[in-house]
Design a protein around this motif. Structure first.
Motif, PDB file in Angstrom:
ATOM      1  N   THR A  35      35.043  42.106  33.149  1.00  0.00           N
ATOM      2  CA  THR A  35      33.748  41.550  33.566  1.00  0.00           C
ATOM      3  C   THR A  35      33.693  41.289  35.074  1.00  0.00           C
ATOM      4  O   THR A  35      32.622  41.304  35.665  1.00  0.00           O
ATOM      5  N   ARG A  40      31.523  42.506  40.682  1.00  0.00           N
ATOM      6  CA  ARG A  40      31.841  43.248  41.910  1.00  0.00           C
ATOM      7  C   ARG A  40      30.818  44.366  42.155  1.00  0.00           C
ATOM      8  O   ARG A  40      30.414  44.604  43.294  1.00  0.00           O
ATOM      9  N   SER A 100      32.418  35.937  44.911  1.00  0.00           N
ATOM     10  CA  SER A 100      32.316  34.583  44.356  1.00  0.00           C
ATOM     11  C   SER A 100      30.945  33.977  44.662  1.00  0.00           C
ATOM     12  O   SER A 100      30.385  33.232  43.852  1.00  0.00           O
ATOM     13  N   ARG A 109      24.074  35.117  36.319  1.00  0.00           N
ATOM     14  CA  ARG A 109      25.111  34.989  35.292  1.00  0.00           C
ATOM     15  C   ARG A 109      24.512  35.120  33.893  1.00  0.00           C
ATOM     16  O   ARG A 109      25.105  35.731  33.008  1.00  0.00           O
ATOM     17  N   ARG A 130      36.169  34.918  33.779  1.00  0.00           N
ATOM     18  CA  ARG A 130      36.334  33.495  34.094  1.00  0.00           C
ATOM     19  C   ARG A 130      35.691  32.607  33.029  1.00  0.00           C
ATOM     20  O   ARG A 130      36.047  31.455  32.884  1.00  0.00           O
ATOM     21  N   ASP A 131      34.696  33.150  32.319  1.00  0.00           N
ATOM     22  CA  ASP A 131      33.892  32.340  31.394  1.00  0.00           C
ATOM     23  C   ASP A 131      33.782  33.011  30.026  1.00  0.00           C
ATOM     24  O   ASP A 131      32.851  32.749  29.282  1.00  0.00           O
ATOM     25  N   ARG A 180      38.884  31.499  46.691  1.00  0.00           N
ATOM     26  CA  ARG A 180      38.172  32.005  45.503  1.00  0.00           C
ATOM     27  C   ARG A 180      38.370  31.065  44.316  1.00  0.00           C
ATOM     28  O   ARG A 180      37.444  30.801  43.548  1.00  0.00           O
ATOM     29  N   ARG A 187      31.875  25.846  41.185  1.00  0.00           N
ATOM     30  CA  ARG A 187      30.451  26.199  41.103  1.00  0.00           C
ATOM     31  C   ARG A 187      29.816  25.485  39.900  1.00  0.00           C
ATOM     32  O   ARG A 187      30.504  25.176  38.920  1.00  0.00           O
TER      33      ARG A 187
END
Ligand code: DC
Length: 224
Positions: A35, A40, A100, A109, A130-131, A180, A187
């Motif tokens: 992901t 990116r 980021s 997102r 990350r999620d 990062r 965030r």
């Protein structure tokens, strides 16, 4: 019939997630979804079009008009942006240092997560990010949260870069990775956080084989 499970692998930058996720997917005959490559790819497109990376609304509109495809190949996963292959381009230092900022926009997102949920809905999937355990594959049978010390992660990235002919120093990488980590963890929109039901693996002093074995063992338990 064998059970087709979902595997979510999260953790900070350069923790070895993609190497392990790819390997796990290969061993199980599952699909691998990176992901980070999707974030990116949209960052790369925004830079090409000179879009202000702080403008979340513009970036979300841009994403809505963009196709991002991940296709397996003998040499690894290829990334296509609006039908054009950008696998190498999205790993540039410029994209790495800007991604980021782009990934911090909540509406962008939401659109990414929608696409990722769709990609994983049939199971037989290993997704890293990350999620994933907290927002994407929230019912995944196996959730892993991988990390390692900043120094070890910077060292691994240095070797990676050397192999790809990218020149960087260890000090710069430590700084970049720390920054990062900070941006991804602090965030507001789905920050990097371990899911309650995720298994934590510290890979600092483990080899790829050792981590892979551990995860395969856990996966087999879930599949059985
Ligand atoms: O895994 P990577 O370094 O290629 O990820 C690039 C960036 O994308 C990273 O700084 C955080 C962001 N990202 C994210 O916010 N959520 C994801 N699921 C995957 C990546």
């Amino acid at each position: 019939m064998t059970k087709q499970i979902q595997i979510a692998i999260d953790g900070p930058a350069a923790a070895g997630k993609s190497t392990i996720a790819k390997k796990t997917a290969e061993l199980l005959g599952y699909t691998y979804v990176d992901t980070g490559a999707m974030y990116r790819a949209i960052t790369y497109k925004a830079i090409q079009l000179n879009i202000n990376l702080q403008d979340g609304e513009k970036l979300t509109n841009l994403l809505e008009q963009t196709t991002i495809e991940l296709k397996p190949s003998a040499t690894g996963q290829l990334v296509y942006l609006d039908g054009v292959e950008v696998t190498e381009q999205i790993r540039s230092t410029q994209v790495t240092s800007s991604v980021s900022e782009v990934a911090a926009h909540a509406n962008l997102r939401t659109e990414m997560v929608k696409r990722q949920i769709e990609m994983g809905k049939d199971g037989s999937i290993v997704m890293d990010g990350r999620d994933i355990g907290t927002h994407v594959l929230i019912n995944a049978e196996l959730k892993i949260f991988m990390s390692a010390s900043v120094e070890e992660r910077a060292n691994r990235r240095l070797l990676d870069n050397q192999q790809r002919g990218i020149k960087t120093s260890l000090e710069t990488l430590i700084e970049e990775i720390s920054l990062r980590d900070k941006m991804d963890s602090e965030r507001e929109a789905s920050p990097l956080i371990q899911a309650e039901d995720a298994i934590f693996i510290d890979t600092t002093s483990l080899t790829i084989e050792e981590v892979s074995e551990k995860i395969m063992q856990l996966a087999k338990e879930r599949i059985a």
